[in-house]
Scaffold this motif. Structure first.
Motif, PDB file in Angstrom:
ATOM      1  N   GLU A  49       0.824  -1.206   0.000  1.00  0.00           N
ATOM      2  CA  GLU A  49       0.000   0.000   0.000  1.00  0.00           C
ATOM      3  C   GLU A  49       0.858   1.255   0.000  1.00  0.00           C
ATOM      4  N   TYR A  50       2.024   1.192   0.611  1.00  0.00           N
ATOM      5  CA  TYR A  50       2.935   2.327   0.600  1.00  0.00           C
ATOM      6  C   TYR A  50       3.361   2.652  -0.835  1.00  0.00           C
TER       7      TYR A  50
ATOM      8  N   GLY B 287       1.566   2.097  -3.455  1.00  0.00           N
ATOM      9  CA  GLY B 287       0.410   2.414  -4.276  1.00  0.00           C
ATOM     10  C   GLY B 287      -0.423   1.231  -4.730  1.00  0.00           C
ATOM     11  N   TYR B 288      -0.087   0.018  -4.317  1.00  0.00           N
ATOM     12  CA  TYR B 288      -0.873  -1.155  -4.689  1.00  0.00           C
ATOM     13  C   TYR B 288      -1.871  -1.425  -3.580  1.00  0.00           C
ATOM     14  N   ASP B 289      -3.171  -1.410  -3.917  1.00  0.00           N
ATOM     15  CA  ASP B 289      -4.220  -1.552  -2.908  1.00  0.00           C
ATOM     16  C   ASP B 289      -4.774  -2.971  -2.912  1.00  0.00           C
TER      17      ASP B 289
END
Length: 102
Positions: free
Chosen positions: A60-61, A63-65
């Motif tokens: 998530e850091y 940018g992958y959710d």
């Protein structure tokens, strides 16, 4: 606290889950210590869950959710798999002891 952030960033959920966790820890400690000693694959399953949560936070850091329902499914599957393997292993050991003793 970091584990709950792996599931959601909703402040109400984070706060309430931590409050309930603190309240329940004292009463659940005896049960959990007994379960950890009886279920040999529970600790490795928890380690894999923590690794997954850490990986999710790193992802998530960058940018992958990863959706919440997917995270909950992975956590539930890993924990239930660890418990299931422990029960199967214990049953197999008991069957082997009965077969050798008979």
């Amino acid at each position: 606290i970091p584990a709950v952030f792996g599931v959601t960033e909703n402040p109400l959920v984070v706060f309430s889950s931590n409050i309930f966790a603190i309240m329940g820890l004292r009463s659940l400690y005896t049960i959990l210590s007994k379960a950890a000693s009886d279920l040999e694959y529970l600790e490795p399953a928890v380690a894999v869950v923590l690794g997954f949560i850490g990986s999710k936070m790193i992802a998530e850091y960058f940018g992958y959710d990863i959706r919440t329902d997917v995270s909950l499914f992975v956590v539930a599957t890993l924990l239930s798999g660890g418990i299931g393997l422990s029960i199967l292993s214990k049953n197999n050991e008991e069957e082997m002891e009965e077969a050798n003793g008979a």
